[in-house]
Design a protein around this motif. Sequence first.
Motif, PDB file in Angstrom:
ATOM      1  N   HIS B 152       0.841  -1.182   0.000  1.00 39.03           N
ATOM      2  CA  HIS B 152       0.000   0.000   0.000  1.00 39.03           C
ATOM      3  C   HIS B 152       0.880   1.237   0.000  1.00 39.03           C
ATOM      4  O   HIS B 152       1.744   1.399   0.853  1.00 39.03           O
ATOM      5  N   ILE B 153       0.644   2.101  -0.973  1.00 34.87           N
ATOM      6  CA  ILE B 153       1.433   3.324  -1.071  1.00 34.87           C
ATOM      7  C   ILE B 153       0.623   4.475  -0.493  1.00 34.87           C
ATOM      8  O   ILE B 153      -0.541   4.650  -0.830  1.00 34.87           O
ATOM      9  N   GLY B 154       1.247   5.222   0.397  1.00 34.17           N
ATOM     10  CA  GLY B 154       0.549   6.328   1.041  1.00 34.17           C
ATOM     11  C   GLY B 154       0.071   5.928   2.421  1.00 34.17           C
ATOM     12  O   GLY B 154       0.237   4.779   2.835  1.00 34.17           O
ATOM     13  N   PRO B 155      -0.497   6.893   3.148  1.00 36.39           N
ATOM     14  CA  PRO B 155      -0.882   6.607   4.535  1.00 36.39           C
ATOM     15  C   PRO B 155      -1.998   5.567   4.649  1.00 36.39           C
ATOM     16  O   PRO B 155      -2.846   5.453   3.779  1.00 36.39           O
ATOM     17  N   ILE B 156      -1.925   4.830   5.744  1.00 35.86           N
ATOM     18  CA  ILE B 156      -2.954   3.847   6.078  1.00 35.86           C
ATOM     19  C   ILE B 156      -4.095   4.577   6.772  1.00 35.86           C
ATOM     20  O   ILE B 156      -3.854   5.444   7.602  1.00 35.86           O
ATOM     21  N   ASP B 157      -5.318   4.252   6.429  1.00 36.20           N
ATOM     22  CA  ASP B 157      -6.446   4.788   7.193  1.00 36.20           C
ATOM     23  C   ASP B 157      -7.442   3.655   7.443  1.00 36.20           C
ATOM     24  O   ASP B 157      -7.180   2.502   7.078  1.00 36.20           O
ATOM     25  N   GLN B 158      -8.556   3.986   8.059  1.00 38.93           N
ATOM     26  CA  GLN B 158      -9.525   2.945   8.421  1.00 38.93           C
ATOM     27  C   GLN B 158     -10.000   2.168   7.183  1.00 38.93           C
ATOM     28  O   GLN B 158     -10.158   0.949   7.227  1.00 38.93           O
ATOM     29  N   THR B 159     -10.196   2.890   6.079  1.00 38.19           N
ATOM     30  CA  THR B 159     -10.671   2.226   4.855  1.00 38.19           C
ATOM     31  C   THR B 159      -9.646   1.196   4.374  1.00 38.19           C
ATOM     32  O   THR B 159      -9.999   0.062   4.030  1.00 38.19           O
ATOM     33  N   VAL B 160      -8.382   1.593   4.386  1.00 34.17           N
ATOM     34  CA  VAL B 160      -7.332   0.674   3.935  1.00 34.17           C
ATOM     35  C   VAL B 160      -7.262  -0.536   4.867  1.00 34.17           C
ATOM     36  O   VAL B 160      -7.124  -1.679   4.423  1.00 34.17           O
ATOM     37  N   ILE B 161      -7.378  -0.265   6.163  1.00 36.65           N
ATOM     38  CA  ILE B 161      -7.345  -1.366   7.131  1.00 36.65           C
ATOM     39  C   ILE B 161      -8.473  -2.351   6.850  1.00 36.65           C
ATOM     40  O   ILE B 161      -8.256  -3.562   6.764  1.00 36.65           O
ATOM     41  N   ASN B 162      -9.676  -1.811   6.648  1.00 40.45           N
ATOM     42  CA  ASN B 162     -10.829  -2.688   6.447  1.00 40.45           C
ATOM     43  C   ASN B 162     -10.829  -3.409   5.105  1.00 40.45           C
ATOM     44  O   ASN B 162     -11.244  -4.557   5.009  1.00 40.45           O
ATOM     45  N   THR B 163     -10.366  -2.723   4.062  1.00 44.02           N
ATOM     46  CA  THR B 163     -10.483  -3.331   2.728  1.00 44.02           C
ATOM     47  C   THR B 163      -9.237  -4.099   2.296  1.00 44.02           C
ATOM     48  O   THR B 163      -9.323  -4.987   1.466  1.00 44.02           O
ATOM     49  N   VAL B 164      -8.082  -3.726   2.834  1.00 45.40           N
ATOM     50  CA  VAL B 164      -6.846  -4.374   2.367  1.00 45.40           C
ATOM     51  C   VAL B 164      -6.197  -5.225   3.461  1.00 45.40           C
ATOM     52  O   VAL B 164      -5.911  -6.410   3.265  1.00 45.40           O
ATOM     53  N   ILE B 165      -5.980  -4.600   4.614  1.00 42.28           N
ATOM     54  CA  ILE B 165      -5.147  -5.259   5.618  1.00 42.28           C
ATOM     55  C   ILE B 165      -5.883  -6.376   6.358  1.00 42.28           C
ATOM     56  O   ILE B 165      -5.387  -7.505   6.433  1.00 42.28           O
ATOM     57  N   LEU B 166      -7.069  -6.081   6.862  1.00 43.67           N
ATOM     58  CA  LEU B 166      -7.795  -7.124   7.601  1.00 43.67           C
ATOM     59  C   LEU B 166      -8.066  -8.366   6.746  1.00 43.67           C
ATOM     60  O   LEU B 166      -7.825  -9.488   7.208  1.00 43.67           O
ATOM     61  N   PRO B 167      -8.552  -8.208   5.500  1.00 47.15           N
ATOM     62  CA  PRO B 167      -8.745  -9.419   4.686  1.00 47.15           C
ATOM     63  C   PRO B 167      -7.460 -10.217   4.508  1.00 47.15           C
ATOM     64  O   PRO B 167      -7.475 -11.446   4.493  1.00 47.15           O
ATOM     65  N   PHE B 168      -6.333  -9.493   4.402  1.00 51.29           N
ATOM     66  CA  PHE B 168      -5.037 -10.166   4.232  1.00 51.29           C
ATOM     67  C   PHE B 168      -4.667 -10.970   5.471  1.00 51.29           C
ATOM     68  O   PHE B 168      -4.242 -12.125   5.377  1.00 51.29           O
ATOM     69  N   ILE B 169      -4.845 -10.363   6.649  1.00 54.49           N
ATOM     70  CA  ILE B 169      -4.490 -11.063   7.885  1.00 54.49           C
ATOM     71  C   ILE B 169      -5.409 -12.265   8.112  1.00 54.49           C
ATOM     72  O   ILE B 169      -4.974 -13.332   8.529  1.00 54.49           O
ATOM     73  N   ARG B 170      -6.693 -12.059   7.803  1.00 52.44           N
ATOM     74  CA  ARG B 170      -7.676 -13.112   8.103  1.00 52.44           C
ATOM     75  C   ARG B 170      -7.467 -14.350   7.250  1.00 52.44           C
ATOM     76  O   ARG B 170      -7.836 -15.444   7.653  1.00 52.44           O
ATOM     77  N   LYS B 171      -6.880 -14.177   6.080  1.00 51.09           N
ATOM     78  CA  LYS B 171      -6.658 -15.322   5.202  1.00 51.09           C
ATOM     79  C   LYS B 171      -5.818 -16.390   5.880  1.00 51.09           C
ATOM     80  O   LYS B 171      -5.964 -17.568   5.625  1.00 51.09           O
ATOM     81  N   GLU B 172      -4.925 -15.923   6.737  1.00 54.24           N
ATOM     82  CA  GLU B 172      -4.026 -16.860   7.410  1.00 54.24           C
ATOM     83  C   GLU B 172      -4.810 -17.802   8.314  1.00 54.24           C
ATOM     84  O   GLU B 172      -4.514 -18.999   8.396  1.00 54.24           O
TER      85      GLU B 172
END
Lengths: 148, 174
Positions: B152-172
């Motif tokens: 992810h390029i640029g600052p992280i915000d709640q939207t990025v956390i919900n749409t990119v990061i959480l799905p990535f972590i949950r896959k594990e």
Amino acid sequence: MMTPAMKLIITFMLAAFLPMSFAAQSVYSFTSATQEQQYYQLIKEFRCLVCQNQNIADSDAILAQDLRAKTYEMVMENYSSQEITHFMNDRYGDFILYSPPITFETATLWLSPMLLLIFSIALFINKVVRSKYNKKQSPLNKKAQLKS
Amino acid sequence: MTIKSLLPLAFFMLLLLVFLISLDRNPKTVPSALINQAAPQQVMPELLSAQPFSPKDMLGQRWLMNVWSSWCQACKQEHDDLVTLSSMTDVDIIGYNYKDKTELASKWLSQRDNPYLKTIEDTTGQFGLDWGIYGVPETFLIDEFGIIRGKHIGPIDQTVINTVILPFIRKEAE
């Protein structure tokens, strides 16, 4: 006539451009002219990632300076231009190359306008030919022909 | 009206759609060349302890690497969201201090909550080249096999956390 005050203002305005002309390049020394040529050729072909639409030779950005330093380092270590380009491409993708390779995406970009043009011309010719043919066949024309 | 006469209109609509989608794209975002590639393996020093850190140490779990600097404004902006993320989940975030001074970076961290498991230091930006870093902040998403799965390029915000990061972590967990 320029007043002394105007002269002074213009001098200061010009002075603002001074640092720009000095900042861009750090001075590198080369052991051979071939290496020097290789270096200057390469930095012209790498695109700056932060400033965009500038190559790293022209850019003042810190990242461009780093990439120039890396290019210089690799040139001095006798890597070939191809190897250096490959190195940069691996890390920064096609974006860094001013002459990107032909992939599906770039081919679409380059070929679609041409295909569109050819298609349009074909369509146009087709229409013209058909309308001429129709004119000849139309009953109105036949009448006109009979009269004459 | 035949279907054929509708063709030019359909074509025009298609073109319009392409243009509309392109309007939304940010040409300043450079796609990472390292997606689906192994993370660079060089050993880097930790900021506070100077202990060596290697991405290999993180094998077996999904983790994030957040590139930041004390001189970067957008990093201040995203910091609170990173703190929230680290308290909300048990994902490990490695801080990557990019082109900074050691004193300034440790001061920056001591003034705030520290969301990072460890912070590694790249004062000159020499390692950054291998990661394809071109600005701060950037955040890498690395999987349990040490493969970079996203950036992810640029600052992280709640939207990025919900749409990119959480799905990535949950896959594990699956």
